[in-house]
Design an enzyme around this catalytic site. Structure first.
Site, mmCIF file in Angstrom:
data_model
loop_
_atom_site.group_PDB
_atom_site.id
_atom_site.type_symbol
_atom_site.label_atom_id
_atom_site.label_comp_id
_atom_site.label_asym_id
_atom_site.label_seq_id
_atom_site.Cartn_x
_atom_site.Cartn_y
_atom_site.Cartn_z
ATOM 1 N N TYR A 224 13.807 45.374 76.158
ATOM 2 C CA TYR A 224 14.253 45.596 77.399
ATOM 3 C C TYR A 224 13.241 46.816 78.826
ATOM 4 O O TYR A 224 13.401 47.513 78.005
ATOM 5 C CB TYR A 224 15.332 45.659 77.963
ATOM 6 C CG TYR A 224 16.299 44.447 77.126
ATOM 7 C CD1 TYR A 224 15.228 43.203 77.269
ATOM 8 C CD2 TYR A 224 17.578 43.968 77.058
ATOM 9 C CE1 TYR A 224 15.797 41.849 77.006
ATOM 10 C CE2 TYR A 224 18.177 42.747 76.829
ATOM 11 C CZ TYR A 224 17.520 41.485 76.818
ATOM 12 O OH TYR A 224 18.053 40.440 76.463
ATOM 13 N N SER B 181 21.766 33.039 79.984
ATOM 14 C CA SER B 181 21.288 32.854 81.021
ATOM 15 C C SER B 181 22.675 32.025 81.919
ATOM 16 O O SER B 181 22.564 30.195 81.590
ATOM 17 C CB SER B 181 20.173 31.831 81.005
ATOM 18 O OG SER B 181 19.654 31.898 82.419
ATOM 19 N N LEU C 70 24.458 31.127 84.222
ATOM 20 C CA LEU C 70 24.563 30.554 85.280
ATOM 21 C C LEU C 70 23.071 29.998 84.608
ATOM 22 O O LEU C 70 23.154 29.737 85.999
ATOM 23 C CB LEU C 70 24.931 31.828 86.436
ATOM 24 C CG LEU C 70 25.995 32.647 86.018
ATOM 25 C CD1 LEU C 70 26.781 33.291 87.121
ATOM 26 C CD2 LEU C 70 27.016 31.484 86.360
ATOM 27 N N ALA C 71 22.500 29.636 84.294
ATOM 28 C CA ALA C 71 21.004 29.144 84.368
ATOM 29 C C ALA C 71 20.420 29.670 85.739
ATOM 30 O O ALA C 71 19.490 28.545 86.692
ATOM 31 C CB ALA C 71 21.124 27.751 85.026
ATOM 32 N N GLY C 72 19.985 31.277 85.154
ATOM 33 C CA GLY C 72 18.820 31.983 85.991
ATOM 34 C C GLY C 72 19.816 31.514 87.376
ATOM 35 O O GLY C 72 18.703 32.031 88.304
ATOM 36 N N GLY C 73 20.523 31.154 87.798
ATOM 37 C CA GLY C 73 21.131 31.665 89.000
ATOM 38 C C GLY C 73 21.445 30.430 89.965
ATOM 39 O O GLY C 73 21.733 29.913 91.083
ATOM 40 N N LEU C 74 20.805 29.336 89.292
ATOM 41 C CA LEU C 74 21.342 27.703 89.975
ATOM 42 C C LEU C 74 22.881 26.979 89.832
ATOM 43 O O LEU C 74 23.468 26.337 90.802
ATOM 44 C CB LEU C 74 20.936 26.639 89.019
ATOM 45 C CG LEU C 74 19.258 26.323 88.909
ATOM 46 C CD1 LEU C 74 18.848 25.319 88.324
ATOM 47 C CD2 LEU C 74 18.760 26.520 90.483
ATOM 48 N N LEU C 75 23.302 28.224 89.344
ATOM 49 C CA LEU C 75 25.155 27.916 88.947
ATOM 50 C C LEU C 75 25.742 29.333 90.052
ATOM 51 O O LEU C 75 27.054 29.517 90.429
ATOM 52 C CB LEU C 75 25.352 28.061 87.620
ATOM 53 C CG LEU C 75 24.718 26.397 86.814
ATOM 54 C CD1 LEU C 75 25.059 27.397 86.068
ATOM 55 C CD2 LEU C 75 26.013 25.108 87.767
ATOM 56 N N GLY D 45 25.509 29.473 93.014
ATOM 57 C CA GLY D 45 25.709 28.584 94.408
ATOM 58 C C GLY D 45 24.110 29.460 95.308
ATOM 59 O O GLY D 45 23.608 30.477 95.037
#
Length: 326
Positions: A53, A217, A219-224, A226
């Site tokens: 990282y 992940s 939140l699925a890369g931000g999809l969850l 909002g």
């Protein structure tokens, strides 16, 4: 804060895991320090990183930031269960450095990168040393021999895996048992309401062998979360899928809003309700995002809530083979 044991071990870890992948890239060092300070105040004692990282700061920079934070706060190290990983190539292939063996999980590389991580993290031990990916070129006897030496030296306390298939988990722990070694105690997998394939085999295998599941992940890369996912998200492939899922995601966001929850907190709370999950790995870029993630612990989902979310985001149908066969 809520705590649970790390897999079948006796070590207690927070049910929210601080992921540090953004440190040194999207999160500058000053903000990273503030996030780690606030994590401790909130009771988050489980920090996850990796040797590779660093993003634009270069490979290893995230570990260096954590190391400088430890150095600036004497006595804090024992408050943290520190996890890092090995597998990523750590030398620029365009340089004149030795790059032939500087990747994967050979005994040579595991020993080399353990030393490197300890130096960058400014610590005497790695509490959870994880194989970042399966290395199909390495035999488990070679790998476990290297880890046994690190454990005997006190350099490593526990070992874990990331992105392993169920049969990799089974093979690893069966061979570890033959060697009278503890073996894997955790598995990091991509897991969220949107990506539930590990329910087929990985979660059943992990639970059978006493591994704690650490979803990345979540939140699925931000999809969850909002709204749209960030363009440079780790789940960037899902960013472009927002339009394809617009109706589904709007229903999800309404579901959360009607109950007074944020979509992101709900996504994390759902994972906390799943069997075998130790805690989701959150990767906050700001202190506010960390504080928002911790609110997931206050959400209690009843059976009706869980059924509604299953209908909205159908999983694979349970574990294999019943999910697809009689």
């Amino acid at each position: 804060m809520e705590y649970t044991h790390l897999g079948r071990t006796g070590t207690s870890v927070s049910r929210i895991v601080l992921g540090t992948m953004n440190f040194g890239d999207r999160t500058p060092e000053e903000e990273a320090f503030a996030i780690m300070d606030r994590a401790l105040e909130l009771g988050v004692n489980f920090f996850d990183t990796a040797n590779g990282y660093g993003g634009s700061g270069g490979r290893g920079e995230t570990e260096r930031i954590i190391g400088r934070w430890f150095a600036a706060r004497p006595g804090v190290r024992d408050d943290i269960v520190l996890a890092t990983k090995v597998h990523s190539p750590m030398v620029d292939p365009t340089s004149d450095g030795d790059v032939v063996n500087a990747r994967g999980a050979s005994a040579w590389q595991v020993r080399r990168e353990a030393i490197g991580s300890l130096q960058r993290l400014q610590t005497d031990r790695i509490d959870l040393y994880q194989f970042h990916h399966i290395d199909r070129h390495i035999s488990w006897p070679e790998l476990w021999q290297a880890m046994e030496v690190l454990v005997a030296q006190g350099t490593v306390v526990y070992t874990g895996s990331s992105n392993f298939a169920a049969w990799n988990i089974a093979q690893a722990n069966e061979i570890a048992q033959q060697r009278n070694f503890l073996g894997l105690v955790s598995e990091q997998s991509v897991y969220s309401l949107i990506r539930r394939s590990i329910e087929l085999e990985v979660i059943p295998a992990a639970r059978n062998y006493g591994l704690g599941i650490l979803p990345w992940s979540p939140l699925a890369g931000g999809l969850l979360s909002g709204g749209s996912a960030p363009a440079n998200s780790r789940s960037a492939e899902l960013t472009s899928a927002r339009a394809d899922r617009e109706e589904q995601l709007q229903s999800y966001e309404r579901f959360a809003q009607e109950r007074g929850w944020t979509p992101s907190a709900l996504g994390l709370a759902w994972l906390l309700h799943q069997p075998g999950v130790t805690g989701p790995i959150v990767g906050p870029r700001t202190v506010e995002q960390l504080e928002s993630a911790v609110t997931a612990l206050d959400i209690v989902l009843n059976d009706d809530d869980l059924r509604a979310l299953d209908e909205l985001f159908p999983g694979p149908g349970g574990q294999a083979p019943e999910a697809y066969a009689w």
